[in-house]
Design a protein around this motif. Structure first.
Motif, PDB file in Angstrom:
ATOM      1  N   LEU A 107       0.826  -1.209   0.000  1.00  0.00           N
ATOM      2  CA  LEU A 107       0.000   0.000   0.000  1.00  0.00           C
ATOM      3  C   LEU A 107       0.859   1.257   0.000  1.00  0.00           C
ATOM      4  O   LEU A 107       0.541   2.250  -0.664  1.00  0.00           O
ATOM      5  CB  LEU A 107      -0.934  -0.010   1.218  1.00  0.00           C
ATOM      6  N   LEU A 108       1.960   1.203   0.731  1.00  0.00           N
ATOM      7  CA  LEU A 108       2.838   2.365   0.789  1.00  0.00           C
ATOM      8  C   LEU A 108       3.486   2.625  -0.566  1.00  0.00           C
ATOM      9  O   LEU A 108       3.542   3.762  -1.036  1.00  0.00           O
ATOM     10  CB  LEU A 108       3.900   2.162   1.867  1.00  0.00           C
ATOM     11  N   THR A 109       3.974   1.590  -1.212  1.00  0.00           N
ATOM     12  CA  THR A 109       4.602   1.781  -2.524  1.00  0.00           C
ATOM     13  C   THR A 109       3.588   2.243  -3.559  1.00  0.00           C
ATOM     14  O   THR A 109       3.904   3.015  -4.470  1.00  0.00           O
ATOM     15  CB  THR A 109       5.263   0.482  -2.993  1.00  0.00           C
ATOM     16  N   THR A 110       2.343   1.750  -3.442  1.00  0.00           N
ATOM     17  CA  THR A 110       1.305   2.193  -4.377  1.00  0.00           C
ATOM     18  C   THR A 110       0.989   3.670  -4.195  1.00  0.00           C
ATOM     19  O   THR A 110       0.867   4.431  -5.164  1.00  0.00           O
ATOM     20  CB  THR A 110       0.033   1.352  -4.159  1.00  0.00           C
ATOM     21  N   ALA A 111       0.861   4.088  -2.936  1.00  0.00           N
ATOM     22  CA  ALA A 111       0.545   5.493  -2.679  1.00  0.00           C
ATOM     23  C   ALA A 111       1.694   6.422  -3.055  1.00  0.00           C
ATOM     24  O   ALA A 111       1.478   7.566  -3.491  1.00  0.00           O
ATOM     25  CB  ALA A 111       0.178   5.669  -1.204  1.00  0.00           C
ATOM     26  N   MET A 112       2.942   5.944  -2.930  1.00  0.00           N
ATOM     27  CA  MET A 112       4.101   6.805  -3.197  1.00  0.00           C
ATOM     28  C   MET A 112       4.611   6.699  -4.623  1.00  0.00           C
ATOM     29  O   MET A 112       5.585   7.377  -4.986  1.00  0.00           O
ATOM     30  CB  MET A 112       5.234   6.434  -2.238  1.00  0.00           C
ATOM     31  N   ALA A 113       3.996   5.876  -5.446  1.00  0.00           N
ATOM     32  CA  ALA A 113       4.497   5.687  -6.809  1.00  0.00           C
ATOM     33  C   ALA A 113       4.573   6.985  -7.610  1.00  0.00           C
ATOM     34  O   ALA A 113       5.570   7.236  -8.313  1.00  0.00           O
ATOM     35  CB  ALA A 113       3.641   4.647  -7.539  1.00  0.00           C
ATOM     36  N   PRO A 114       3.569   7.864  -7.587  1.00  0.00           N
ATOM     37  CA  PRO A 114       3.706   9.123  -8.348  1.00  0.00           C
ATOM     38  C   PRO A 114       4.859   9.990  -7.877  1.00  0.00           C
ATOM     39  O   PRO A 114       5.533  10.631  -8.683  1.00  0.00           O
ATOM     40  CB  PRO A 114       2.350   9.810  -8.091  1.00  0.00           C
ATOM     41  N   LEU A 115       5.125  10.009  -6.587  1.00  0.00           N
ATOM     42  CA  LEU A 115       6.246  10.787  -6.079  1.00  0.00           C
ATOM     43  C   LEU A 115       7.579  10.175  -6.491  1.00  0.00           C
ATOM     44  O   LEU A 115       8.556  10.891  -6.750  1.00  0.00           O
ATOM     45  CB  LEU A 115       6.152  10.891  -4.556  1.00  0.00           C
ATOM     46  N   ILE A 116       7.585   8.841  -6.524  1.00  0.00           N
ATOM     47  CA  ILE A 116       8.824   8.181  -6.944  1.00  0.00           C
ATOM     48  C   ILE A 116       9.141   8.525  -8.403  1.00  0.00           C
ATOM     49  O   ILE A 116      10.292   8.776  -8.767  1.00  0.00           O
ATOM     50  CB  ILE A 116       8.697   6.656  -6.757  1.00  0.00           C
ATOM     51  N   ARG A 117       8.111   8.571  -9.232  1.00  0.00           N
ATOM     52  CA  ARG A 117       8.337   8.898 -10.646  1.00  0.00           C
ATOM     53  C   ARG A 117       8.757  10.353 -10.820  1.00  0.00           C
ATOM     54  O   ARG A 117       9.380  10.734 -11.798  1.00  0.00           O
ATOM     55  CB  ARG A 117       7.075   8.637 -11.454  1.00  0.00           C
ATOM     56  N   ALA A 118       8.397  11.187  -9.859  1.00  0.00           N
ATOM     57  CA  ALA A 118       8.808  12.592  -9.951  1.00  0.00           C
ATOM     58  C   ALA A 118      10.296  12.791  -9.725  1.00  0.00           C
ATOM     59  O   ALA A 118      10.832  13.859 -10.044  1.00  0.00           O
ATOM     60  CB  ALA A 118       8.018  13.419  -8.933  1.00  0.00           C
TER      61      ALA A 118
END
Length: 597
Positions: free
Chosen positions: A151-162
Motif C-alpha cells: 500500500l505504501l509503494t502504491t501510494a508513493m508511486a507518483p512521487l517516486i516517478r517525480a
C-alpha cells in the motif's frame, strides 16, 4: 424410596396461576431467536440447516424442543441470499479491477490478501493450541507487513516517478529493500515486471493510476461495511427481543416460494407432534445428548397382607396413570403464605410439560405427506403401543422442562412394560445444551456496531477488506454446491427418511455453566424421584410387593440413580459403583406412605 411430599390440592377449583404456567411458545422463544441470528453469523451452521431441512426435503423433521425450526430455515435462506449477492459483488469488483488494470491489480494484491485470509483462519483454528498459535501469529504479522509495504509503494508511486531528490536517496532505497524482503513473488517475476508492478504505475491513464488501485480497495471496504451493517440492522430489527415475537413483521416469513411454503408446512406439522418418526440409528434425534439413562427390572410378587383375593393385574397404562399426577404436581409452588407470593415463583418446573408420544420408524412410509399428524391417528397408535411393548413402535411418557429461556431443555422419556411376571421401567433423560455463545453475543455485536463512530467502522472495514475475496469465493462455492444438491439430490418420488440432525442440536454449545448444570441435575432428580414414586404406588395399590423395586439402583456411565425408602435403601456412586442396601425389620410388606393428591 424417599417420601416425597406432594403439595395438597383442594377439592375446589384452584387458582390456575398456582397450578403452573404455560410453556413458552416455541415460535417466539429466546433460543429460537438466537438460532435465527446464528444463520447470519455462522455460514457452516446456516448451510447445515439448509441442507437438512430444505435440500433433503425427503427427511422428516426432528422434534424441535423450544424452537420453531421452520422459522430458523426461513432466516437461513434469507441470510444465504444476502451473502450470495454480496459475494457476487466482491468477485465482480476483483474481475473488473483485473480487466481495467490489465492484470496489474490482482497480480500486486492477490498474494497478501490470500495470506491475510490464511493467517486469520490459522489464528482461529489454533485458539486452543498455544504451541501452534505462535506460528499463526507470525504468519499474520508477515501478511500485514507485506500489505502495508504494498500500500505504501502504491501510494508513493507518483512521487517516486517525480524523482525528487529526497525520494531518490534514502526513501526509494528503503522501499526497494522492504519489497524485496517481504514479497515472495517479487523474486519470481521478471525484472521489468518487478519495476512496473512496484515502482512504476505504467501509463498515465486513470485506469492504471495507483490511486485507482487504492480506490478499488476502498470499494471493497465499503462492501464489507455494508455487509456488517446489514447484519447489525437485522439483529436490531426483526431479530431484536422487542420485534421477534411479531411474526407478521419478520421478513423471512414473507413471500416464500412454493417449495419453501410446502417444506415449512411439513416442518410445522411434524416438529411438535406427539408421533415421532425416527431413523433407527438415532431415534431420539432432537432431544439432545443422553444424560445417564437407567432402567429397572423387578419380578412381580404378591403381597402377603392383602388376603385371599390376591393382587389384581397391573398394566402399563395403569402405572403411567399413577405417575402422571405426581409429575404434574411439580408445577405447584410450595406453600409461601399467600397466593400472591406463590404466583410470583419463577421456578421453571412451573412450566413443566407432560404428554404422551409414540415413536414410529419412518422406514416403509411412501410419502412424507403420509406422516400421521391427525389426532385420531395418534390416538390409534397410542392405544395400540402402550401395552404391546413392541420393538419398533414404542410408547413413552414425555416430560420436558425448558430453563434459561429454552437454553437448557431437559426431556425425560419414561416407558413401562410388564411381561412374564416382570416389570421393566425405562427412563431415558436427554439434555439440550445452551445455544452457542457466539450466537448469544449477536445482540452485543449489533449494539457495538450502532455505538461505534464512523472512523471506527471505517477502520474495521478497511482491515477486513483484503479478506473479502476468500470469503466471497467460499460463499459462492457453498451456494453452488447447495444448489446442485437441491436440483439433483431431491426427487418428489424419493421415499421419506428419518432426520439426521436437528436444528437445535446443531446450534448447541458443548459446555454449560455451573448454574445450568445444577439446574439440570435438579430437574432430573426431581422428575426421576416422582416417576419412581408413582410406579411404587401403582404396584402397592395393585397388591404387589415393592421392596425389591425400592432397593434396586442401576447406574450407567458416570451417573447414579438413587432410590431410597424409610425401610430399604440402595445407592450407587461413581464410575465403578458399589451398591449396598440396608433392610429394615423382616416381615410382610408395609404400606408406603401415600402422597397427598
Amino acid at each position: 424410596m424417599s417420601q416425597t411430599a406432594v403439595p395438597p390440592q383442594s377439592a375446589s377449583t384452584p387458582d390456575p396461576q398456582l397450578l403452573g404456567k404455560a410453556a413458552v411458545d416455541p415460535a417466539v422463544s429466546e433460543a429460537g431467536r438466537l438460532l435465527c441470528a446464528g444463520t447470519y453469523l455462522d455460514p457452516r451452521f446456516r448451510d447445515r440447516v439448509i441442507d437438512e431441512l430444505y435440500v433433503h426435503d425427503e427427511r422428516v423433521a426432528a422434534p424441535s424442543y423450544g424452537i420453531d425450526a421452520a422459522r430458523v430455515l426461513g432466516h437461513a435462506l434469507r441470510a444465504r441470499r444476502g451473502e450470495l449477492a454480496w459475494s457476487a459483488a466482491v468477485v465482480a469488483v476483483w474481475v473488473s479491477a483485473a480487466w481495467a488494470t490489465g492484470g496489474w491489480f490482482p497480480t500486486r494484491f492477490l498474494l497478501p490478501c490470500l495470506l491475510l485470509s490464511a493467517a486469520a483462519w490459522a489464528v482461529r483454528a489454533t485458539r486452543g493450541a498455544p504451541v501452534l498459535r505462535a506460528p499463526a501469529r507470525l504468519l499474520q504479522l508477515y501478511a500485514r507487513l507485506l500489505m502495508g509495504a504494498l500500500l505504501l509503494t502504491t501510494a508513493m508511486a507518483p512521487l517516486i516517478r517525480a524523482k525528487e531528490s529526497l525520494l531518490d536517496s534514502w526513501f526509494v532505497d528503503s522501499l526497494h529493500w522492504s519489497v524485496r524482503t517481504l514479497d515472495l513473488q517479487f523474486r519470481l517475476l521478471p525484472l521489468d515486471w518487478q519495476y512496473k508492478l512496484y515502482f512504476d504505475p505504467g501509463d498515465d491513464t486513470w485506469l492504471q493510476s495507483p490511486y485507482m488501485s487504492l480506490g478499488l480497495l476502498l470499494v471493497l471496504a465499503v462492501l464489507v461495511g455494508l455487509r456488517h451493517e446489514r447484519t447489525a440492522r437485522t439483529m436490531s430489527g426483526p431479530l431484536s427481543p422487542e420485534h421477534y415475537a411479531d411474526l407478521a413483521r419478520d421478513p423471512a416469513e414473507r413471500s416464500p416460494g412454493p417449495r419453501l411454503r410446502l417444506v415449512r408446512e411439513l416442518i410445522r406439522g411434524e416438529q411438535h407432534w406427539p408421533v415421532v418418526m425416527y431413523a433407527t440409528a438415532n431415534p431420539f434425534c432432537g432431544a439432545g445428548m443422553p444424560f445417564r439413562p437407567w432402567h429397572l427390572s423387578v419380578e412381580l410378587r404378591p403381597r402377603t397382607d392383602i388376603g385371599p383375593e390376591g393382587p389384581h393385574a397391573v398394566g402399563n397404562e395403569e402405572i403411567l396413570r399413577r405417575v402422571l399426577p405426581l409429575v404434574e404436581a411439580l408445577r405447584v409452588p410450595s406453600a409461601h403464605g399467600t397466593p400472591q407470593v406463590a404466583a410470583a415463583v419463577l421456578d421453571r418446573l412451573r412450566e413443566l410439560v407432560v404428554d404422551e408420544c409414540v415413536f414410529l420408524p419412518v422406514k416403509g412410509l411412501r410419502r412424507r405427506e403420509d406422516v400421521p399428524v391427525g389426532a385420531d391417528e395418534f390416538e390409534e397408535h397410542r392405544a395400540g403401543a402402550i401395552e404391546e411393548g413392541g420393538e419398533k413402535r414404542r410408547h413413552f411418557l414425555r416430560i420436558r422442562v425448558g430453563g434459561w429461556d429454552e437454553g437448557i431443555v431437559v426431556t425425560v422419556f419414561v416407558r413401562v412394560h410388564t411381561q412374564g411376571g416382570m416389570l421393566m421401567l425405562e427412563v431415558a433423560p436427554h439434555v439440550l445444551r445452551p445455544v452457542r455463545r457466539s450466537f448469544q453475543e449477536a445482540d452485543d455485536t449489533a449494539q457495538c456496531f450502532g455505538r461505534d463512530n464512523a472512523v471506527a467502522l471505517s477502520l474495521r472495514a478497511l482491515a477486513n477488506a483484503p479478506q473479502a475475496l476468500v470469503v466471497a469465493v467460499a460463499a459462492l462455492a457453498r451456494g453452488l454446491v447447495s444448489g446442485w444438491r437441491a436440483v439433483t439430490a431431491v426427487s418428489d418420488r424419493a421415499r421419506p427418511t428419518g432426520p439426521e440432525a436437528a436444528v437445535r442440536e446443531l446450534g448447541a454449545d458443548p459446555d454449560a455453566s455451573l448454574f445450568q448444570a445444577m439446574d439440570v441435575d435438579r430437574y432430573l432428580k426431581t422428575i426421576q424421584d416422582r416417576v419412581a414414586r408413582g410406579v411404587q404406588l401403582a404396584l402397592y395399590e395393585a397388591g404387589w410387593q415393592t421392596a425389591e423395586f425400592e432397593q434396586k439402583a442401576v447406574t450407567l456411565g458416570q451417573g447414579a440413580v438413587y432410590i431410597q425408602s424409610v425401610h430399604n435403601s440402595a445407592v450407587g456412586i461413581g464410575d465403578s459403583n458399589t451398591v449396598s442396601a440396608s433392610t429394615g425389620a423382616a416381615g410382610g410388606e408395609k404400606e408406603p406412605k401415600r402422597a397427598k393428591t
